[in-house]
Design a protein around this motif. Structure first.
Motif, PDB file in Angstrom:
ATOM      1  N   UNK A   9       0.869  -1.183   0.000  1.00 27.22           N
ATOM      2  CA  UNK A   9       0.000   0.000   0.000  1.00 27.22           C
ATOM      3  C   UNK A   9       0.901   1.226   0.000  1.00 27.22           C
ATOM      4  N   UNK A  10       1.077   1.826  -1.164  1.00 29.50           N
ATOM      5  CA  UNK A  10       1.998   2.950  -1.316  1.00 29.50           C
ATOM      6  C   UNK A  10       1.574   4.192  -0.552  1.00 29.50           C
ATOM      7  N   UNK A  11       0.323   4.282  -0.146  1.00 27.10           N
ATOM      8  CA  UNK A  11      -0.154   5.453   0.591  1.00 27.10           C
ATOM      9  C   UNK A  11       0.524   5.583   1.953  1.00 27.10           C
ATOM     10  N   UNK A  12       0.981   4.477   2.525  1.00 24.54           N
ATOM     11  CA  UNK A  12       1.565   4.501   3.861  1.00 24.54           C
ATOM     12  C   UNK A  12       3.088   4.536   3.871  1.00 24.54           C
ATOM     13  N   UNK A  13       3.710   4.364   2.733  1.00 27.38           N
ATOM     14  CA  UNK A  13       5.173   4.345   2.671  1.00 27.38           C
ATOM     15  C   UNK A  13       5.724   5.739   2.953  1.00 27.38           C
ATOM     16  N   UNK A  14       6.662   5.817   3.909  1.00 28.18           N
ATOM     17  CA  UNK A  14       7.265   7.099   4.288  1.00 28.18           C
ATOM     18  C   UNK A  14       8.646   7.300   3.675  1.00 28.18           C
ATOM     19  N   UNK A  15       9.139   6.308   2.948  1.00 27.11           N
ATOM     20  CA  UNK A  15      10.448   6.433   2.322  1.00 27.11           C
ATOM     21  C   UNK A  15      11.607   6.168   3.266  1.00 27.11           C
ATOM     22  N   UNK A  16      11.408   5.339   4.289  1.00 22.60           N
ATOM     23  CA  UNK A  16      12.449   5.116   5.302  1.00 22.60           C
ATOM     24  C   UNK A  16      13.549   4.156   4.843  1.00 22.60           C
ATOM     25  N   UNK A  17      13.324   3.414   3.765  1.00 22.54           N
ATOM     26  CA  UNK A  17      14.293   2.466   3.190  1.00 22.54           C
ATOM     27  C   UNK A  17      14.526   1.225   4.058  1.00 22.54           C
ATOM     28  N   UNK A  18      13.724   1.014   5.103  1.00 21.05           N
ATOM     29  CA  UNK A  18      13.893  -0.156   5.956  1.00 21.05           C
ATOM     30  C   UNK A  18      13.694  -1.446   5.171  1.00 21.05           C
ATOM     31  N   UNK A  19      12.772  -1.456   4.229  1.00 20.16           N
ATOM     32  CA  UNK A  19      12.533  -2.655   3.424  1.00 20.16           C
ATOM     33  C   UNK A  19      13.782  -3.028   2.628  1.00 20.16           C
ATOM     34  N   UNK A  20      14.447  -2.025   2.070  1.00 22.20           N
ATOM     35  CA  UNK A  20      15.670  -2.283   1.294  1.00 22.20           C
ATOM     36  C   UNK A  20      16.753  -2.913   2.163  1.00 22.20           C
ATOM     37  N   UNK A  21      16.946  -2.359   3.342  1.00 25.22           N
ATOM     38  CA  UNK A  21      17.998  -2.852   4.241  1.00 25.22           C
ATOM     39  C   UNK A  21      17.671  -4.256   4.737  1.00 25.22           C
ATOM     40  N   UNK A  22      16.419  -4.474   5.139  1.00 20.04           N
ATOM     41  CA  UNK A  22      16.014  -5.797   5.628  1.00 20.04           C
ATOM     42  C   UNK A  22      16.187  -6.846   4.537  1.00 20.04           C
TER      43      UNK A  22
END
Length: 84
Positions: A9-22
């Motif tokens: 759900x792109x509406x909630x993404x804040x751009x923190x990049x945690x998904x990339x790191x994980x």
């Protein structure tokens, strides 16, 4: 055979990049290679004069949906660590 996917759900993404790191840590990917990549759209000016921008997490061809974690009953690393 079951088929899996990610519902983002792109509406909630804040751009923190945690998904990339994980994802990078889970898959052991080197720097510069991504399993999921956060794309930034904008910013653009809206008709009312305010600005808007969005972040869009996009799985890449390196993403295997954390098949080992999912097979063991877990969830993909990006979803587990997502703050949104």
């Amino acid at each position: 055979m079951a088929t899996y996917g990610l519902m983002i759900d792109n509406e909630y993404c804040t751009g923190c990049h945690t998904c990339e790191i994980a994802c990078r840590n889970e898959l052991g990917l080197p720097q510069g290679q991504w399993g999921i990549k956060l794309l930034e759209m904008g910013p653009w000016r809206k008709p009312d004069g305010t600005w808007e921008g969005k972040y869009v997490p996009v799985p890449t061809t390196s993403c295997n949906l954390c098949e080992g974690r999912v097979a063991a009953g877990g969830e993909p690393s990006c979803a587990l660590h997502c703050l949104a």
